[in-house]
Motif scaffolding. Structure first.
Motif, PDB file in Angstrom:
ATOM      1  N   ARG A 254       0.846  -1.193   0.000  1.00  0.00           N
ATOM      2  CA  ARG A 254       0.000   0.000   0.000  1.00  0.00           C
ATOM      3  C   ARG A 254       0.872   1.230   0.000  1.00  0.00           C
ATOM      4  N   LYS A 255       0.265   2.412  -0.090  1.00  0.00           N
ATOM      5  CA  LYS A 255       1.024   3.660  -0.125  1.00  0.00           C
ATOM      6  C   LYS A 255       0.589   4.579   1.015  1.00  0.00           C
ATOM      7  N   VAL A 256       1.554   5.286   1.555  1.00  0.00           N
ATOM      8  CA  VAL A 256       1.238   6.314   2.541  1.00  0.00           C
ATOM      9  C   VAL A 256       0.437   7.410   1.820  1.00  0.00           C
ATOM     10  N   HIS A 257      -0.640   7.837   2.434  1.00  0.00           N
ATOM     11  CA  HIS A 257      -1.538   8.864   1.880  1.00  0.00           C
ATOM     12  C   HIS A 257      -0.756  10.123   1.473  1.00  0.00           C
ATOM     13  N   ASP A 258      -1.189  10.743   0.389  1.00  0.00           N
ATOM     14  CA  ASP A 258      -0.513  11.950  -0.132  1.00  0.00           C
ATOM     15  C   ASP A 258      -0.267  13.019   0.924  1.00  0.00           C
ATOM     16  N   GLY A 259      -1.239  13.205   1.791  1.00  0.00           N
ATOM     17  CA  GLY A 259      -1.154  14.302   2.753  1.00  0.00           C
ATOM     18  C   GLY A 259      -0.468  13.915   4.063  1.00  0.00           C
ATOM     19  N   VAL A 260       0.169  12.738   4.082  1.00  0.00           N
ATOM     20  CA  VAL A 260       0.713  12.235   5.360  1.00  0.00           C
ATOM     21  C   VAL A 260       2.223  11.988   5.284  1.00  0.00           C
ATOM     22  N   ARG A 261       2.913  12.323   6.367  1.00  0.00           N
ATOM     23  CA  ARG A 261       4.320  11.954   6.513  1.00  0.00           C
ATOM     24  C   ARG A 261       4.364  10.792   7.504  1.00  0.00           C
ATOM     25  N   MET A 262       4.927   9.672   7.079  1.00  0.00           N
ATOM     26  CA  MET A 262       5.019   8.534   7.999  1.00  0.00           C
ATOM     27  C   MET A 262       6.484   8.318   8.380  1.00  0.00           C
ATOM     28  N   LEU A 263       6.742   8.274   9.695  1.00  0.00           N
ATOM     29  CA  LEU A 263       8.108   8.136  10.207  1.00  0.00           C
ATOM     30  C   LEU A 263       8.218   6.846  11.017  1.00  0.00           C
ATOM     31  N   ILE A 264       9.244   6.050  10.707  1.00  0.00           N
ATOM     32  CA  ILE A 264       9.462   4.790  11.427  1.00  0.00           C
ATOM     33  C   ILE A 264      10.770   4.894  12.221  1.00  0.00           C
ATOM     34  N   PHE A 265      10.695   4.599  13.517  1.00  0.00           N
ATOM     35  CA  PHE A 265      11.877   4.669  14.383  1.00  0.00           C
ATOM     36  C   PHE A 265      12.116   3.334  15.081  1.00  0.00           C
ATOM     37  N   PRO A 266      13.004   2.483  14.548  1.00  0.00           N
ATOM     38  CA  PRO A 266      13.318   1.248  15.277  1.00  0.00           C
ATOM     39  C   PRO A 266      14.015   1.639  16.573  1.00  0.00           C
ATOM     40  N   ALA A 267      13.795   0.866  17.632  1.00  0.00           N
ATOM     41  CA  ALA A 267      14.286   1.289  18.945  1.00  0.00           C
ATOM     42  C   ALA A 267      15.768   1.035  19.174  1.00  0.00           C
ATOM     43  N   THR A 268      16.346   0.064  18.469  1.00  0.00           N
ATOM     44  CA  THR A 268      17.782  -0.212  18.669  1.00  0.00           C
ATOM     45  C   THR A 268      18.445  -0.527  17.327  1.00  0.00           C
ATOM     46  N   GLN A 269      19.767  -0.545  17.341  1.00  0.00           N
ATOM     47  CA  GLN A 269      20.524  -0.915  16.143  1.00  0.00           C
ATOM     48  C   GLN A 269      20.189  -2.350  15.733  1.00  0.00           C
ATOM     49  N   GLU A 270      20.008  -3.229  16.712  1.00  0.00           N
ATOM     50  CA  GLU A 270      19.708  -4.627  16.424  1.00  0.00           C
ATOM     51  C   GLU A 270      18.341  -4.753  15.730  1.00  0.00           C
ATOM     52  N   ILE A 271      17.377  -3.955  16.201  1.00  0.00           N
ATOM     53  CA  ILE A 271      16.042  -3.985  15.589  1.00  0.00           C
ATOM     54  C   ILE A 271      16.112  -3.407  14.170  1.00  0.00           C
ATOM     55  N   TYR A 272      16.931  -2.376  14.019  1.00  0.00           N
ATOM     56  CA  TYR A 272      17.162  -1.757  12.715  1.00  0.00           C
ATOM     57  C   TYR A 272      17.673  -2.820  11.732  1.00  0.00           C
ATOM     58  N   LEU A 273      18.689  -3.562  12.171  1.00  0.00           N
ATOM     59  CA  LEU A 273      19.266  -4.616  11.330  1.00  0.00           C
ATOM     60  C   LEU A 273      18.244  -5.700  11.012  1.00  0.00           C
ATOM     61  N   GLN A 274      17.511  -6.084  12.027  1.00  0.00           N
ATOM     62  CA  GLN A 274      16.506  -7.135  11.846  1.00  0.00           C
ATOM     63  C   GLN A 274      15.435  -6.687  10.850  1.00  0.00           C
ATOM     64  N   ALA A 275      15.046  -5.406  10.949  1.00  0.00           N
ATOM     65  CA  ALA A 275      14.049  -4.862  10.020  1.00  0.00           C
ATOM     66  C   ALA A 275      14.601  -4.886   8.591  1.00  0.00           C
ATOM     67  N   MET A 276      15.908  -4.689   8.490  1.00  0.00           N
ATOM     68  CA  MET A 276      16.541  -4.744   7.168  1.00  0.00           C
ATOM     69  C   MET A 276      16.524  -6.181   6.646  1.00  0.00           C
ATOM     70  N   ARG A 277      16.950  -7.118   7.512  1.00  0.00           N
ATOM     71  CA  ARG A 277      17.012  -8.535   7.108  1.00  0.00           C
ATOM     72  C   ARG A 277      15.646  -9.069   6.668  1.00  0.00           C
ATOM     73  N   GLU A 278      14.602  -8.641   7.393  1.00  0.00           N
ATOM     74  CA  GLU A 278      13.265  -9.174   7.108  1.00  0.00           C
ATOM     75  C   GLU A 278      12.570  -8.444   5.969  1.00  0.00           C
ATOM     76  N   GLY A 279      13.224  -7.425   5.426  1.00  0.00           N
ATOM     77  CA  GLY A 279      12.608  -6.672   4.332  1.00  0.00           C
ATOM     78  C   GLY A 279      11.581  -5.640   4.786  1.00  0.00           C
ATOM     79  N   LEU A 280      11.495  -5.410   6.101  1.00  0.00           N
ATOM     80  CA  LEU A 280      10.501  -4.450   6.598  1.00  0.00           C
ATOM     81  C   LEU A 280      10.865  -3.026   6.163  1.00  0.00           C
ATOM     82  N   MET A 281      12.165  -2.752   6.197  1.00  0.00           N
ATOM     83  CA  MET A 281      12.612  -1.417   5.835  1.00  0.00           C
ATOM     84  C   MET A 281      12.201  -1.120   4.399  1.00  0.00           C
ATOM     85  N   GLU A 282      12.376  -2.095   3.535  1.00  0.00           N
ATOM     86  CA  GLU A 282      12.002  -1.908   2.131  1.00  0.00           C
ATOM     87  C   GLU A 282      10.492  -1.698   2.000  1.00  0.00           C
ATOM     88  N   THR A 283       9.738  -2.448   2.779  1.00  0.00           N
ATOM     89  CA  THR A 283       8.276  -2.288   2.759  1.00  0.00           C
ATOM     90  C   THR A 283       7.893  -0.853   3.098  1.00  0.00           C
TER      91      THR A 283
END
Lengths: 420, 165
Positions: free
Chosen positions: A318-347
């Motif tokens: 899906r797409k973030v609505h035109d009028g909206v800014r969506m910000l994602i903040f993983p809580a740690t470096q490990e979660i950041y990496l995991q989000a990368m490995r699982e393809g969440l960041m790309e999503t």
């Protein structure tokens, strides 16, 4: 007279056979924590005592997460003060940007807090570690300074409220909804000066991530601490960490509680807290049409991998609505990496969201997502006070990650089931 | 000790974010923090408060963050004390650690309006609203807390005790 979980842990750390509510005790701390907002004042206070060493360099954690990566010269100076202090006193748990995370997710994930511990932190959301059956509470910088010097803290033993959780939550209901519902019921001072002790057969349906979210927000009901009993879920989480030696504490059967509340989780729907207090809650179906300019998924409340998975599940394809800014903040470096490995960041990025390095920035209106006058945000964070995320005439709504993600697509507050 | 000054009255659940907004927490300088004290609830407070004045509020004053910047900014603004129906836990602790006296006096709070002249006898637990000619009693703060206030906060208290021993 039997003791509650909180009383048992406090008694043990005060070197007493038993304690009772109202009693003032001097307790030993297993870990003392500070961040880049609260540590500078604590460091100045610590130096003013003339102390030549900290009580135990292994039992102090300093985490620059609020205005870090530094947003300006002043915050750089604050973090430098922490860095210099950590070096001078050999602080074992100094976490530099790039190797850090949001304190309340980072420290338990690293295994620095285990069941039965007593933790104080110069941050109100230090109550998070109660999810692990530890006693943990927020204090100020002066208390942190005193603890860094002496290894002790004075505490008044709180009364406990027993909160019995029953039933299995529905598909889009999470820990966030349980705690928002409770705060809506009892109010932002409903647990003032008290411990919130969770119990009930519903615990079997609460994964660790949800428990952390629940105890994180105990302070939003005024509580001194929130605490979960030790069970298989706690054991699985704790045993997977480096510091796997701990003592299991259980509440006595005849423990005395000031009050008992219950929540049937099967009857809950996702909950949204309206401005400007976490107690202004409404079930999602009663929210009405509330357009949003910004969506924030992250923070010490809901920045875990489970939270990112949940938001990604909703936003995928899906797409973030035109009028909206969506910000994602993983809580740690490990979660950041995991989000990368699982393809969440790309999503997220494909959907049109921004993906950030770990920081508390937007949650407290620090940086990386400040609201302008009249703007409105829905966030998975823990507070929606006046001016919390920026301009005093902006608004913050609180919700779980799935609702936040659905709202990003809809351009207004709504749930995943409304998505085409 | 007797404190006296004008009242600045606010409502329930005055949180630490409005006492000192997070955007100023990249500083811990008391004078700088005092300039922004109460800014998001009352932009006029910092410019008009006189030394000795009181902040008067409803229930759960100081809820939210553990930021000690909140009591620091109030103290540095010149206020002599905060009177409220009740206080949030961490704020209560921080206020005493900083040497800022605070009093829970629910009935007195109801009978105070902004601008009223009030005086507080800390030891006897008496609050007088001199403008309205009313007197209220409240539980005096515990002796330990009074010592903290008299010493100017927890660390000064510890230092004074060290010297004495």
């Amino acid at each position: 007279m039997g003791m509650t979980l909180t009383e048992k842990i406090l008694a043990k750390h005060a070197g007493k056979a038993s304690v009772a509510p109202g009693e003032l005790i001097l307790a030993k701390v297993d870990l003392a924590l500070g961040n880049d907002v609260t540590s500078p004042i604590a460091i100045q206070a610590f130096r003013s005592t003339g102390a030549k060493a900290v009580f135990d360099r292994e039992r102090i954690a300093l985490v620059p997460d609020h205005f870090a990566p530094n947003k300006d010269i002043k915050s750089a100076e604050q973090v430098k003060m922490m860095r210099d202090f950590s070096k001078e006193f050999g602080i074992a748990h100094w976490y530099e940007v790039g190797r850090m995370g949001i304190e309340h997710v980072l420290l338990p994930d690293l295994g620095l807090v285990v069941p039965g511990d007593l933790v104080i932190g110069a941050d109100s959301h230090t109550c998070t570690y109660g999810a692990l059956c530890a006693f943990s509470t927020g204090v100020g910088s002066t208390d942190l300074a005193a603890a860094m010097a002496s290894g002790e803290v004075w505490l008044k033993v709180p009364e406990s409220i027993r909160i019995v959780l029953t039933g299995k939550p529905g598909k889009w209901v999470e820990g966030k909804d349980v705690i928002l519902h409770l705060i809506g019921e009892i109010g932002v001072d409903g647990a003032l000066y008290r411990a919130m002790e969770f119990a009930g057969d519903g615990l079997a349906h609460l994964p660790m991530a949800w428990r952390f979210t629940i105890t994180n927000m105990a302070i939003e009901a005024g509580a001194k601490n929130g605490i979960f009993p030790f069970d298989g879920i706690t054991k699985a989480y704790s045993d997977a960490r480096p510091r796997s030696k701990y003592e299991v504490v259980t509440a006595d059967r005849d423990a005395r509680y000031a009050e008992e509340l219950s929540v049937d989780m099967s009857a809950l729907e996702p909950v949204v807290a309206f401005p400007h207090l976490p107690e202004n809650t409404r079930p999602l179906s009663k929210v009405g049409n509330v357009p949003v300019d910004q969506v924030v998924v992250g923070s010490c409340t809901n920045g875990r991998i489970e939270d990112l998975r949940r938001a990604a599940e909703v936003i995928r394809g899906r797409k973030v609505h035109d009028g909206v800014r969506m910000l994602i903040f993983p809580a740690t470096q490990e979660i950041y990496l995991q989000a990368m490995r699982e393809g969440l960041m790309e999503t997220f990025v494909t959907a049109g969201a921004a993906f950030s390095t770990p920081t508390c920035g937007p949650c407290l209106g620090g940086h990386m997502g400040i609201l302008a006058k009249g703007e409105r945000a829905i966030a998975t964070t823990n507070r929606n006070f006046v001016g919390r995320m920026g301009h005093p005439e902006s608004e913050v709504y609180l919700a779980n990650p799935a609702v936040a993600a659905a709202s990003a697509v809809l351009g207004r507050i709504g749930g995943p089931e409304e998505l085409p | 000790m007797i404190l006296s000054g004008k009242a600045w009255k606010y409502g329930d659940d005055v949180d630490t974010d409005v006492i000192i907004p997070a955007r100023y927490l990249n500083s811990s300088d008391p004078a700088e923090l005092a300039r922004h004290c109460m800014e998001d609830i009352d932009a006029s407070y910092a410019g008009k408060v006189s030394p000795g004045d009181f902040i008067v509020a409803g229930k759960n004053f100081g809820c939210g963050s553990s930021r000690e910047h909140a009591p620091i900014s109030i103290k540095a603004s010149g206020a002599s004390a905060v009177v409220a129906r009740s206080f949030a836990r961490i704020f209560y602790r921080n206020a005493f650690n900083m040497g800022l006296p605070i009093f829970e006096a629910p009935e007195a709070v109801d009978a105070i309006e902004t601008g009223d002249r009030i005086s507080v006898d800390m030891e006897k637990g008496i609050l007088r609203n001199e403008t309205k000619g009313k007197e209220f009693r409240f539980s005096p703060i515990p002796p330990f807390m009074q010592e903290l206030v008299a010493a100017g906060g927890l660390l000064n208290y510890i230092k004074t005790r060290k010297k004495g021993s």
